[in-house]
Scaffold this motif. Structure first.
Motif, PDB file in Angstrom:
ATOM      1  N   TYR A 279       1.089  -0.391  11.497  1.00 34.64           N
ATOM      2  CA  TYR A 279       1.881   0.250  10.560  1.00 34.64           C
ATOM      3  C   TYR A 279       1.367   0.103   9.148  1.00 34.64           C
TER       4      TYR A 279
ATOM      5  N   SER B 174       2.664   1.605   5.213  1.00 33.62           N
ATOM      6  CA  SER B 174       3.704   2.107   4.486  1.00 33.62           C
ATOM      7  C   SER B 174       3.375   2.123   2.985  1.00 33.62           C
ATOM      8  N   THR B 175       4.006   3.038   2.365  1.00 28.58           N
ATOM      9  CA  THR B 175       3.834   3.076   0.706  1.00 28.58           C
ATOM     10  C   THR B 175       4.239   1.787   0.209  1.00 28.58           C
TER      11      THR B 175
ATOM     12  N   GLY C  38       4.151  -1.230   1.631  1.00 36.27           N
ATOM     13  CA  GLY C  38       3.388  -2.195   2.470  1.00 36.27           C
ATOM     14  C   GLY C  38       2.614  -3.049   1.582  1.00 36.27           C
TER      15      GLY C  38
ATOM     16  N   GLU D  89       5.652  -3.364  12.304  1.00 35.99           N
ATOM     17  CA  GLU D  89       6.482  -2.361  11.647  1.00 35.99           C
ATOM     18  C   GLU D  89       7.518  -2.875  10.562  1.00 35.99           C
TER      19      GLU D  89
ATOM     20  N   PRO E  88       4.442  -3.959   7.016  1.00 39.30           N
ATOM     21  CA  PRO E  88       3.166  -3.018   7.234  1.00 39.30           C
ATOM     22  C   PRO E  88       2.126  -3.343   6.213  1.00 39.30           C
TER      23      PRO E  88
ATOM     24  N   ARG F 139      -0.485  -1.664   3.413  1.00 36.62           N
ATOM     25  CA  ARG F 139      -0.248  -0.630   2.239  1.00 36.62           C
ATOM     26  C   ARG F 139      -1.275   0.541   2.198  1.00 36.62           C
TER      27      ARG F 139
ATOM     28  N   ARG G 146       3.671   5.605   7.940  1.00 32.15           N
ATOM     29  CA  ARG G 146       4.921   6.093   7.570  1.00 32.15           C
ATOM     30  C   ARG G 146       4.625   6.984   6.528  1.00 32.15           C
TER      31      ARG G 146
ATOM     32  N   TYR H 187       3.779   8.576  11.630  1.00 34.81           N
ATOM     33  CA  TYR H 187       5.143   8.119  12.144  1.00 34.81           C
ATOM     34  C   TYR H 187       5.881   9.087  12.641  1.00 34.81           C
TER      35      TYR H 187
ATOM     36  N   GLU I   8       8.011  11.732  10.624  1.00 37.23           N
ATOM     37  CA  GLU I   8       7.573  11.687   9.135  1.00 37.23           C
ATOM     38  C   GLU I   8       6.391  11.972   9.162  1.00 37.23           C
TER      39      GLU I   8
ATOM     40  N   ALA J 293       2.805  11.534   6.817  1.00 35.15           N
ATOM     41  CA  ALA J 293       1.862  10.810   6.018  1.00 35.15           C
ATOM     42  C   ALA J 293       1.102  11.789   5.136  1.00 35.15           C
TER      43      ALA J 293
END
Length: 504
Positions: free
Chosen positions: A27, A29-30, A32, A40, A43, A45, A63, A89, A92, A94
């Protein structure tokens, strides 16, 4: 199109897709951190960190949010462990955003070079711009060699090359939405799928919205929506010295199907000025390509199968069951780009519907034949001309009386009637359907009659009951295919209709 090739290609894709795949999910994520384990709950970055880290069989779930980075995929999957998948994800989006990034000489927001078994799915890729002539922005770039690359359901938009070139048509800078360049002479890019993407609102200069070029084979360009761009929509290219060996420098053995292409024009593009010369779908030097079940409208040329390169041909192309309407210039065009440049050989244009093209009054008509043609077919097509009532334009006086294209079993119509119909050649224009038949020997089994579309104003070009196109087509010896534009059986009770639809 070689039926045996299609069967083998389809089987190979199915077998490859059936490989057992380990279930490694990671995973990004912004919020992360790249020092995290990529789970999950913890995560990473950056997408680039994932691309440098994961192995075959992995899925990278990105994400929703904005990622201001250029991503280079530096890992491959394989046939036994499966694809490496990078995807938004579920539920969502990205977003790879290039607003604050500067393109390089040729740089993609997402780049795959010499990798295999890679799948990119569900990303939004946007806002990558330059006005510098030497720079070329790309949304998704695939180069080198490799196999089993899948680009699925991505939204690529506002990739812009805005250099204000003044050196003449085609001399502008370059930008691309999705570009696949087979640059390796020893190994191709093969088993490529580009499916379900949106590619729109691009400024590509002298280049294309979605293109395969060079040593690319066994590809599928399907179910994409390409629109509102200032140069060619979908392009299949050969002989541009993309691969250093001329023997393999040609995109080949591919399928272009189920795409919707609209609002494509070069007019206003700094590389072309006022020219209206962009294609919805273009094969420039490709071979063994099937173009079917596409809808193309409000572009410059609808579908063009030509070649821009001296002594090089676009060859063995089948364009069938396509709907083409309201194009600025010709609905369909074949032949070499100029008397001394290129040719079109063994191309079949069958069971298409053309409606009121050449809206700009360029004189190209509905079906344009250019130069240096051999062994081509134009049959079973509905050709409904607009107010100019111009159907065919043969530009090459030297080839008018040669059997370069077999033209028959078509249905023609314009509101002005058969006596007002025009059939243009380099030496003269023939007015009147009967005079055209007499002077050319073409279309001996064709007719001039209203096809009785259900609702052309509402863009419904199905034939009504009792239409003269029903069961009027030729079936023997033509590559009509199994399905019409709707996906219905193309031949019913041994009979085939003229045009892109088969009445049930």
């Amino acid at each position: 199109m070689n039926v045996r090739f299609l069967a083998i290609f389809t089987l190979s894709m199915c077998v490859a897709g059936a490989a057992a795949q380990p279930n490694f999910s990671f995973y990004v994520s912004t919020n992360g951190n790249d020092s995290n384990p990529g789970t999950e709950t913890a995560p990473w970055r950056s997408i680039q960190h994932a691309a440098d880290t994961v192995q075959a069989g992995s899925t990278v779930n990105v994400r929703g949010g904005i990622y201001e980075e250029l991503v280079s995929i530096n890992v491959s999957g394989n046939a036994s462990d499966g694809y490496i998948t990078f995807k938004s994800y579920p539920g969502e989006t990205a977003i790879l955003d290039g607003t604050h990034l500067t393109p390089g000489a040729r740089s993609g927001m997402l780049t795959i070079h010499n990798q295999s078994y890679v799948r990119i799915e569900g990303f939004e890729i946007r806002n990558y711009r330059t006005a510098e002539h030497r720079l070329a922005p790309l949304g998704i770039s695939v180069t080198g060699a490799g196999s089993h690359i899948e680009l699925l359901k991505n939204n690529v938009h506002h990739i812009e090359q805005t250099f204000d070139g003044r050196d003449g048509p085609g001399h502008g800078a370059n930008g691309f939405g999705i570009a696949v360049y087979g640059t390796d002479a020893k190994a191709p890019i093969t088993d490529l799928i580009i499916d379900g993407n949106q590619v729109h609102h691009l400024k590509t200069g002298s280049s294309e919205s979605l293109v395969v070029n060079g040593n690319v084979t066994n590809f599928r360009i399907t179910h994409n929506v390409v629109h509102d761009n200032n140069n060619i929509g979908i392009d299949v290219i050969g002989f541009e010295r993309t691969a250093p060996d001329p023997a393999v420098d040609q995109a080949r053995d591919g399928l272009v199907s189920g795409n919707l292409v609209y609002n494509i024009t070069s007019r206003g593009n700094p590389a072309y000025g006022d020219e209206q010369s962009s294609d919805g779908i273009y094969v420039d030097g490709g071979t063994r390509i099937l173009i079917e079940q596409n809808v193309v409208h409000n572009v410059d040329f609808g579908i063009e199968m030509a070649s821009e390169h001296q002594n090089r041909a676009t060859s063995y192309i089948t364009a069938r069951n396509n709907l083409i309407y309201h194009c600025n210039t010709a609905g369909i065009s074949i032949g070499g780009y100029a008397p001394e440049r290129g040719r079109t050989d063994h191309t079949a244009v069958v069971n298409n519907t053309l409606y009121e093209n050449d809206t700009a009054g360029t004189g190209s008509g509905e079906f344009q034949m250019q130069w240096n043609m051999a062994g081509n077919i134009f049959e079973n097509n509905i050709v409904y001309a607009g107010p100019h009532c111009l159907f065919v334009w043969n530009r090459s006086q030297a080839e008018q009386n040669r059997p370069t294209t077999t033209i028959d079993h078509n249905l023609y119509y314009c509101a002005s009637g058969p006596q007002a119909s025009k059939w243009a050649a380099a030496s003269a224009t023939v007015t009147g359907f009967d005079k055209y038949l007499e002077s050319t020997g073409n279309d001996l089994h064709s007719s001039f009659s209203d096809p009785h579309f259900v609702d052309p104003a509402g863009k419904d070009f199905h034939p009504k009951s009792g239409s003269p196109v029903i069961t009027a087509g030729a079936n023997t010896g033509l590559p009509v295919g199994e399905l019409d534009l709707d996906g219905s059986l193309r031949v019913t009770s041994g009979k085939i209709d003229i045009g892109c639809y088969q009445r049930k």
